[in-house]
Design an enzyme around this catalytic site. Structure first.
Site, short mmCIF file in Angstrom:
data_model
loop_
_atom_site.label_atom_id
_atom_site.label_comp_id
_atom_site.label_asym_id
_atom_site.label_seq_id
_atom_site.Cartn_x
_atom_site.Cartn_y
_atom_site.Cartn_z
N THR A 121 0.82 -1.21 0.00
CA THR A 121 0.00 0.00 0.00
C THR A 121 0.86 1.27 0.00
O THR A 121 2.00 1.25 0.49
CB THR A 121 -0.90 0.00 1.26
OG1 THR A 121 -1.45 1.28 1.46
CG2 THR A 121 -0.10 -0.35 2.52
N ASP A 122 0.29 2.36 -0.48
CA ASP A 122 0.97 3.66 -0.41
C ASP A 122 1.12 4.14 1.03
O ASP A 122 1.94 5.00 1.33
CB ASP A 122 0.22 4.72 -1.25
CG ASP A 122 -1.26 4.87 -0.91
OD1 ASP A 122 -1.75 4.20 0.04
OD2 ASP A 122 -1.95 5.66 -1.59
N GLU A 123 0.32 3.55 1.95
CA GLU A 123 0.28 4.07 3.32
C GLU A 123 1.59 3.86 4.07
O GLU A 123 1.84 4.51 5.08
CB GLU A 123 -0.90 3.46 4.09
CG GLU A 123 -2.20 3.69 3.35
CD GLU A 123 -3.45 3.39 4.16
OE1 GLU A 123 -3.40 3.40 5.39
OE2 GLU A 123 -4.50 3.15 3.51
N TYR A 148 -1.63 -0.43 11.10
CA TYR A 148 -1.80 -1.09 9.79
C TYR A 148 -0.61 -0.80 8.89
O TYR A 148 0.05 -1.72 8.38
CB TYR A 148 -3.10 -0.63 9.11
CG TYR A 148 -3.15 -0.98 7.64
CD1 TYR A 148 -3.18 -2.30 7.21
CD2 TYR A 148 -3.16 0.03 6.65
CE1 TYR A 148 -3.20 -2.63 5.85
CE2 TYR A 148 -3.19 -0.29 5.31
CZ TYR A 148 -3.21 -1.61 4.91
OH TYR A 148 -3.23 -1.93 3.57
N LYS A 152 2.38 -3.29 7.41
CA LYS A 152 2.62 -3.48 5.97
C LYS A 152 4.06 -3.07 5.61
O LYS A 152 4.72 -3.71 4.79
CB LYS A 152 1.63 -2.66 5.13
CG LYS A 152 0.19 -3.16 5.17
CD LYS A 152 -0.01 -4.56 4.60
CE LYS A 152 0.17 -4.63 3.09
NZ LYS A 152 -0.18 -5.99 2.58
P1 NAD Z 1 -9.57 -7.45 2.56
O1 NAD Z 1 -9.54 -7.15 4.02
O2 NAD Z 1 -10.81 -7.21 1.78
O3 NAD Z 1 -9.19 -9.00 2.33
C1 NAD Z 1 -8.17 -9.63 3.03
C2 NAD Z 1 -8.31 -11.14 2.83
O4 NAD Z 1 -7.25 -11.79 3.51
C3 NAD Z 1 -9.62 -11.72 3.39
O5 NAD Z 1 -10.20 -12.61 2.47
C4 NAD Z 1 -9.17 -12.45 4.64
O6 NAD Z 1 -9.98 -13.57 4.98
C5 NAD Z 1 -7.77 -12.88 4.25
N1 NAD Z 1 -6.90 -13.09 5.43
C6 NAD Z 1 -6.74 -12.26 6.49
N2 NAD Z 1 -5.92 -12.83 7.39
C7 NAD Z 1 -5.52 -14.01 6.86
C8 NAD Z 1 -4.64 -15.04 7.31
N3 NAD Z 1 -4.01 -14.96 8.49
N4 NAD Z 1 -4.46 -16.12 6.53
C9 NAD Z 1 -5.10 -16.23 5.33
N5 NAD Z 1 -5.95 -15.30 4.87
C10 NAD Z 1 -6.16 -14.20 5.62
O7 NAD Z 1 -8.32 -6.67 1.96
P2 NAD Z 1 -8.13 -6.01 0.52
O8 NAD Z 1 -8.66 -4.63 0.57
O9 NAD Z 1 -8.59 -6.94 -0.52
O10 NAD Z 1 -6.55 -5.89 0.48
C11 NAD Z 1 -5.75 -6.93 -0.07
C12 NAD Z 1 -4.29 -6.53 0.00
O11 NAD Z 1 -4.10 -5.32 -0.74
C13 NAD Z 1 -3.79 -6.25 1.41
O12 NAD Z 1 -2.49 -6.77 1.54
C14 NAD Z 1 -3.78 -4.73 1.51
O13 NAD Z 1 -2.78 -4.29 2.41
C15 NAD Z 1 -3.45 -4.36 0.07
N6 NAD Z 1 -3.95 -3.05 -0.37
C16 NAD Z 1 -5.27 -2.73 -0.21
C17 NAD Z 1 -5.74 -1.50 -0.68
C18 NAD Z 1 -7.20 -1.12 -0.59
O14 NAD Z 1 -7.56 0.01 -0.95
N7 NAD Z 1 -8.09 -2.01 -0.14
C19 NAD Z 1 -4.85 -0.60 -1.30
C20 NAD Z 1 -3.50 -0.97 -1.44
C21 NAD Z 1 -3.07 -2.20 -0.99
P1 TYD Z 2 -10.56 4.13 4.35
O1 TYD Z 2 -11.55 3.72 3.30
O2 TYD Z 2 -10.66 3.52 5.70
O3 TYD Z 2 -9.12 3.90 3.71
P2 TYD Z 2 -7.67 4.37 4.26
O4 TYD Z 2 -7.78 4.85 5.66
O5 TYD Z 2 -6.90 3.09 4.17
O6 TYD Z 2 -7.21 5.43 3.31
O7 TYD Z 2 -10.66 5.69 4.53
C1 TYD Z 2 -10.46 6.56 3.43
C2 TYD Z 2 -10.50 7.98 3.95
O8 TYD Z 2 -11.83 8.25 4.42
C3 TYD Z 2 -9.59 8.21 5.14
O9 TYD Z 2 -9.05 9.53 5.04
C4 TYD Z 2 -10.52 8.12 6.34
C5 TYD Z 2 -11.85 8.61 5.79
N1 TYD Z 2 -13.05 7.99 6.38
C6 TYD Z 2 -14.12 8.81 6.80
O10 TYD Z 2 -14.06 10.05 6.71
N2 TYD Z 2 -15.23 8.20 7.33
C7 TYD Z 2 -15.33 6.85 7.46
O11 TYD Z 2 -16.38 6.36 7.97
C8 TYD Z 2 -14.26 6.04 7.01
C9 TYD Z 2 -14.32 4.54 7.12
C10 TYD Z 2 -13.13 6.66 6.46
#
Ligand code: NAD
Ligand code: TYD
Length: 336
Positions: A121-123, A148, A152
């Site tokens: 992630t960019d975070e 988080y 990561k």
């Molecule tokens: P999500 O929370 O929707 O899904 C995570 C999945 O991992 C779930 O299916 C969960 O059951 C599984 N999981 C969790 N713990 C586990 C374990 N111990 N063993 C096996 N499986 C396990 O997450 P997502 O949003 O799909 O993110 C996927 C990846 O992408 C993550 O690594 C996250 O850091 C990265 N990412 C997400 C975003 C975003 O915007 N959602 C952006 C950049 C990177």
């Molecule tokens: P989120 O979807 O949790 O992603 P991330 O924190 O990983 O970027 O949140 C996106 C942005 O929205 C973040 O700046 C927090 C804000 N946010 C709200 O303002 N209200 C909410 O209920 C949530 C979940 C997030």
């Protein structure tokens, strides 16, 4: 090729499994997923016949060994992924994101995996000021600020260390915020859209002036595909929408307009502790070296996402019951 997708029952992992099995039907795909609160077999119900599903924990060496056996490629999505949950309960983030990733790396080395792709992630980079237009690139220093992002960041460092120390052929992608179908309704956009469909308000943290970059999930899947096919082992690639700048409030105002709602549907609530102000990625490297570009404009992607949630309440309504209600009450008080 035989591919292991960890976390393939989550949001991005399930979109990736669907994308990959559609684009590469000749490949064999194994999904390893623990099915935590965020994992859902409904996310992969339509591709169930195209994948082998293994329920298990990435922290468990024997489970991982069995799932990875015979695979040449690993695409690692499994993680605890929600910042607010990491603030409330960081332990499981260290367990899964750090120790789980390490277990996968250890087994990948033992089994001589040809490519281990780590999805990050960019975070991990921290935050940028709101007052500038600066962007991070792949050489910018890490400065994670939430449990988080710290977990990561630790996983990214371990993945790189396995390349440097043991020569494991890894690649890493750091991506901006994803949105689209199957986004669990705890994240901003899915929570907003489903709350609005239920006639509830959207909670906005602080003044809503924080800036995130929003990438439609299928573009992320295509970016990972480009890295697997054309990326160089040991390299990191940033994936994001490129030139886009929108505050949380502006984003939700767009959604309100698209859904025929007004600002009465907003509720400003207490800010997130340590809330990162702004993320912004330069995508020059992946564009130049791999020829990948984002294809879905924000307005189009939002419309697709609203349409999907409007016609798939059979997916999200059951999720927003049971334990989710407890989470919502803890996170937002009795609102909603
Ligand atoms: P999500 O929370 O929707 O899904 C995570 C999945 O991992 C779930 O299916 C969960 O059951 C599984 N999981 C969790 N713990 C586990 C374990 N111990 N063993 C096996 N499986 C396990 O997450 P997502 O949003 O799909 O993110 C996927 C990846 O992408 C993550 O690594 C996250 O850091 C990265 N990412 C997400 C975003 C975003 O915007 N959602 C952006 C950049 C990177
Ligand atoms: P989120 O979807 O949790 O992603 P991330 O924190 O990983 O970027 O949140 C996106 C942005 O929205 C973040 O700046 C927090 C804000 N946010 C709200 O303002 N209200 C909410 O209920 C949530 C979940 C997030």
């Amino acid at each position: 090729m035989k591919l292991l997708i960890t976390g393939g029952a989550g949001f991005i992992g399930s979109n990736f499994a669907r994308y990959w099995t559609t684009q590469h039907p000749e490949d064999t795909v194994v999904i390893l997923d623990k099915l935590t609160y965020a994992g859902n077999l409904q996310n992969i119900a339509d591709i169930a016949t195209r994948v082998t599903f293994v329920q298990g924990d990435i922290c468990d060496t024997e489970t991982v060994r069995q799932a990875m056996s015979g695979c040449s490629t690993v695409v690692h999505f499994a993680a605890e992924s929600h910042v607010d949950r990491s603030i409330a309960n960081p332990d499981v983030f260290i367990q899964t994101n750090v120790l789980g990733t390490h277990t996968l790396l250890r087994v990948a080395r033992e089994l001589d995996i040809a490519r281990f792709h780590h999805v990050s992630t960019d975070e991990v980079l921290g935050q940028l000021p709101l007052e500038t237009n600066e962007r991070w690139d792949e050489n910018s220093p890490y400065n994670p600020r939430s449990p988080y992002s710290a977990s990561k960041a630790a996983s990214d460092h371990l993945v790189r260390a396995y390349h440097t120390t043991y020569g494991l052929p890894i690649t890493i992608s750091n991506c901006a915020n994803n949105y689209g179908p199957y986004l669990y309704p705890e994240k901003l956009l899915s929570l907003a859209i489903t709350n609005l469909l239920e006639g509830k308000k959207v909670p906005i943290y602080g003044a809503g002036d924080q800036v995130r970059e929003w990438l439609y999930v299928e573009d992320h899947c295509r970016g990972i595909e480009a890295i697997l096919q054309k990326g160089t082992a040991g390299e990191t690639y940033f994936i994001g929408p490129g030139e886009q700048r929108v505050t949380n409030l502006e984003l939700i105002q767009k959604v309100l307009g698209m859904m025929g709602k007004n600002e009465n549907s907003l509720e400003f609530v207490a800010d997130r502790p340590g809330h990162d102000q702004r993320y912004a990625l330069s995508i020059a490297k992946i564009e130049r070296e791999l020829g990948w570009h984002p294809t879905v404009a924000l307005d189009d992607g939002l419309q697709r996402m609203i349409d999907w949630y409007s016609t798939n309440d059979i997916w999200w309504k059951p999720i927003k019951s049971g334990d989710y209600k407890k989470y919502y009450a803890q996170q937002y008080g009795t609102r909603g």
